[in-house]
Design a protein around this motif. Structure first.
Motif, PDB file in Angstrom:
ATOM      1  N   LYS A 173       0.833  -1.214   0.000  1.00  0.00           N
ATOM      2  CA  LYS A 173       0.000   0.000   0.000  1.00  0.00           C
ATOM      3  C   LYS A 173       0.867   1.263   0.000  1.00  0.00           C
ATOM      4  O   LYS A 173       0.345   2.369   0.057  1.00  0.00           O
ATOM      5  CB  LYS A 173      -0.905   0.021   1.242  1.00  0.00           C
ATOM      6  CG  LYS A 173      -1.832  -1.152   1.353  1.00  0.00           C
ATOM      7  CD  LYS A 173      -3.026  -0.988   0.466  1.00  0.00           C
ATOM      8  CE  LYS A 173      -4.009  -2.101   0.758  1.00  0.00           C
ATOM      9  NZ  LYS A 173      -4.776  -2.476  -0.392  1.00  0.00           N
ATOM     10  N   ARG A 174       2.168   1.064  -0.055  1.00  0.00           N
ATOM     11  CA  ARG A 174       3.126   2.178   0.031  1.00  0.00           C
ATOM     12  C   ARG A 174       4.051   2.125  -1.171  1.00  0.00           C
ATOM     13  O   ARG A 174       3.617   1.839  -2.275  1.00  0.00           O
ATOM     14  CB  ARG A 174       3.875   2.066   1.358  1.00  0.00           C
ATOM     15  CG  ARG A 174       2.920   2.097   2.550  1.00  0.00           C
ATOM     16  CD  ARG A 174       3.523   1.700   3.873  1.00  0.00           C
ATOM     17  NE  ARG A 174       4.814   2.297   4.130  1.00  0.00           N
ATOM     18  CZ  ARG A 174       5.747   1.728   4.886  1.00  0.00           C
ATOM     19  NH1 ARG A 174       5.525   0.570   5.468  1.00  0.00           N
ATOM     20  NH2 ARG A 174       6.904   2.306   5.093  1.00  0.00           N
ATOM     21  N   PHE A 175       5.368   2.348  -0.963  1.00  0.00           N
ATOM     22  CA  PHE A 175       6.360   2.267  -2.044  1.00  0.00           C
ATOM     23  C   PHE A 175       7.727   1.942  -1.455  1.00  0.00           C
ATOM     24  O   PHE A 175       8.094   2.448  -0.394  1.00  0.00           O
ATOM     25  CB  PHE A 175       6.455   3.587  -2.824  1.00  0.00           C
ATOM     26  CG  PHE A 175       7.442   3.505  -3.954  1.00  0.00           C
ATOM     27  CD1 PHE A 175       7.085   2.912  -5.154  1.00  0.00           C
ATOM     28  CD2 PHE A 175       8.731   3.977  -3.800  1.00  0.00           C
ATOM     29  CE1 PHE A 175       8.009   2.804  -6.183  1.00  0.00           C
ATOM     30  CE2 PHE A 175       9.658   3.871  -4.824  1.00  0.00           C
ATOM     31  CZ  PHE A 175       9.292   3.285  -6.023  1.00  0.00           C
ATOM     32  N   VAL A 176       8.479   1.115  -2.186  1.00  0.00           N
ATOM     33  CA  VAL A 176       9.847   0.797  -1.796  1.00  0.00           C
ATOM     34  C   VAL A 176      10.702   0.624  -3.049  1.00  0.00           C
ATOM     35  O   VAL A 176      10.241   0.078  -4.062  1.00  0.00           O
ATOM     36  CB  VAL A 176       9.902  -0.477  -0.905  1.00  0.00           C
ATOM     37  CG1 VAL A 176       9.470  -1.719  -1.660  1.00  0.00           C
ATOM     38  CG2 VAL A 176      11.283  -0.661  -0.289  1.00  0.00           C
ATOM     39  N   ILE A 194      20.733  -6.917   0.041  1.00  0.00           N
ATOM     40  CA  ILE A 194      19.605  -6.059  -0.285  1.00  0.00           C
ATOM     41  C   ILE A 194      19.826  -4.680   0.314  1.00  0.00           C
ATOM     42  O   ILE A 194      20.127  -4.565   1.510  1.00  0.00           O
ATOM     43  CB  ILE A 194      18.278  -6.643   0.234  1.00  0.00           C
ATOM     44  CG1 ILE A 194      18.021  -8.030  -0.362  1.00  0.00           C
ATOM     45  CG2 ILE A 194      17.117  -5.698  -0.069  1.00  0.00           C
ATOM     46  CD1 ILE A 194      16.875  -8.771   0.284  1.00  0.00           C
ATOM     47  N   VAL A 195      19.671  -3.659  -0.510  1.00  0.00           N
ATOM     48  CA  VAL A 195      19.783  -2.277  -0.060  1.00  0.00           C
ATOM     49  C   VAL A 195      18.448  -1.599  -0.326  1.00  0.00           C
ATOM     50  O   VAL A 195      17.950  -1.622  -1.449  1.00  0.00           O
ATOM     51  CB  VAL A 195      20.922  -1.535  -0.804  1.00  0.00           C
ATOM     52  CG1 VAL A 195      20.945  -0.062  -0.406  1.00  0.00           C
ATOM     53  CG2 VAL A 195      22.255  -2.202  -0.565  1.00  0.00           C
ATOM     54  N   VAL A 196      17.844  -1.020   0.718  1.00  0.00           N
ATOM     55  CA  VAL A 196      16.618  -0.243   0.549  1.00  0.00           C
ATOM     56  C   VAL A 196      17.063   1.166   0.162  1.00  0.00           C
ATOM     57  O   VAL A 196      17.664   1.880   0.959  1.00  0.00           O
ATOM     58  CB  VAL A 196      15.765  -0.230   1.834  1.00  0.00           C
ATOM     59  CG1 VAL A 196      14.538   0.661   1.663  1.00  0.00           C
ATOM     60  CG2 VAL A 196      15.370  -1.651   2.225  1.00  0.00           C
ATOM     61  N   GLU A 197      16.778   1.541  -1.070  1.00  0.00           N
ATOM     62  CA  GLU A 197      17.176   2.860  -1.553  1.00  0.00           C
ATOM     63  C   GLU A 197      16.147   3.933  -1.196  1.00  0.00           C
ATOM     64  O   GLU A 197      16.506   5.091  -1.030  1.00  0.00           O
ATOM     65  CB  GLU A 197      17.427   2.827  -3.060  1.00  0.00           C
ATOM     66  CG  GLU A 197      18.622   1.940  -3.412  1.00  0.00           C
ATOM     67  CD  GLU A 197      18.965   1.931  -4.875  1.00  0.00           C
ATOM     68  OE1 GLU A 197      20.164   1.966  -5.180  1.00  0.00           O
ATOM     69  OE2 GLU A 197      18.045   1.874  -5.722  1.00  0.00           O
ATOM     70  N   GLN A 198      14.866   3.520  -1.082  1.00  0.00           N
ATOM     71  CA  GLN A 198      13.828   4.448  -0.634  1.00  0.00           C
ATOM     72  C   GLN A 198      12.648   3.636  -0.103  1.00  0.00           C
ATOM     73  O   GLN A 198      12.312   2.591  -0.641  1.00  0.00           O
ATOM     74  CB  GLN A 198      13.342   5.340  -1.775  1.00  0.00           C
ATOM     75  CG  GLN A 198      12.367   6.419  -1.304  1.00  0.00           C
ATOM     76  CD  GLN A 198      12.026   7.368  -2.424  1.00  0.00           C
ATOM     77  OE1 GLN A 198      11.339   7.004  -3.353  1.00  0.00           O
ATOM     78  NE2 GLN A 198      12.512   8.603  -2.314  1.00  0.00           N
ATOM     79  N   SER A 199      12.049   4.140   0.952  1.00  0.00           N
ATOM     80  CA  SER A 199      10.876   3.501   1.541  1.00  0.00           C
ATOM     81  C   SER A 199       9.917   4.596   1.979  1.00  0.00           C
ATOM     82  O   SER A 199      10.271   5.439   2.784  1.00  0.00           O
ATOM     83  CB  SER A 199      11.300   2.654   2.752  1.00  0.00           C
ATOM     84  OG  SER A 199      10.173   2.120   3.395  1.00  0.00           O
ATOM     85  N   LEU A 200       8.712   4.574   1.416  1.00  0.00           N
ATOM     86  CA  LEU A 200       7.710   5.593   1.744  1.00  0.00           C
ATOM     87  C   LEU A 200       6.519   4.956   2.435  1.00  0.00           C
ATOM     88  O   LEU A 200       6.208   3.821   2.235  1.00  0.00           O
ATOM     89  CB  LEU A 200       7.226   6.299   0.474  1.00  0.00           C
ATOM     90  CG  LEU A 200       8.311   6.981  -0.367  1.00  0.00           C
ATOM     91  CD1 LEU A 200       7.704   7.521  -1.650  1.00  0.00           C
ATOM     92  CD2 LEU A 200       8.968   8.105   0.413  1.00  0.00           C
TER      93      LEU A 200
END
Length: 167
Positions: free
Chosen positions: A144-147, A161-167
């Motif tokens: 329901k968001r963004f990653v 794994i690298v999370v570059e953006q998480s909203l």
């Protein structure tokens, strides 16, 4: 930084479809990549035609399960940039949650056969090994968001794994 092999770069989509009772539709793939594994439907972008990820997702849903949807029926909840997946290529994979449910199990196609599964049951299936860490946890936490994710998938090395953006 690990040296990256010169490999082909492919762009694809995965579309997460659910039945009316909330079970997820998966296909057991008859073709590489992920031969024999269960995964959401999807496919490669028609890059020579300039197809967008949303257009590809709409096309793949229609081709694979005969469901007509529009881009407004999709929520782009993430992307994964995979370096050296199975040692054969780099992939940019767009992840879509479909807001439209599917009422019946689709017929078998050349690419595989379909089944509905609860989210819990998916953890026990033969799914691509990296999906246990890379796809399903982020589906659970971000559908329901963004990653935005980057994954180094070099054979013989631990998945990074690298999370570059998480909203």
């Amino acid at each position: 930084m690990t040296e990256i092999a010169t490999l082909p770069f492919k762009i694809s989509v995965l579309v997460f479809l659910r039945s009316e009772d909330g079970r997820l539709l998966l296909i057991q793939r008859r073709k590489a990549p992920n031969l024999g594994c269960w995964s959401p439907i999807g496919g490669k972008l028609e890059m020579a035609l300039g197809e967008s990820p949303f257009e590809c997702a709409v096309r793949e849903v229609h081709e694979e399960v005969q469901l007509k949807i529009a881009t407004d029926d999709l929520h782009l909840f993430g992307y994964v940039s995979e370096k050296s997946f199975e040692g054969s290529g780099h992939w940019l994979m767009f992840l879509f949650d479909c807001k439209v449910t599917i009422s019946a199990l689709p017929p078998e196609i050349d690419e595989g056969h379909f089944a509905f599964f609860t989210r819990e049951a998916i953890n026990t299936l033969a799914i691509p090994p990296s999906d246990h860490q890379l796809v399903w946890p982020y589906y659970d936490s971000h559908r329901k968001r963004f990653v935005a994710l980057r994954a180094d998938c070099h054979p013989g090395q631990e998945l990074e794994i690298v999370v570059e953006q998480s909203l």
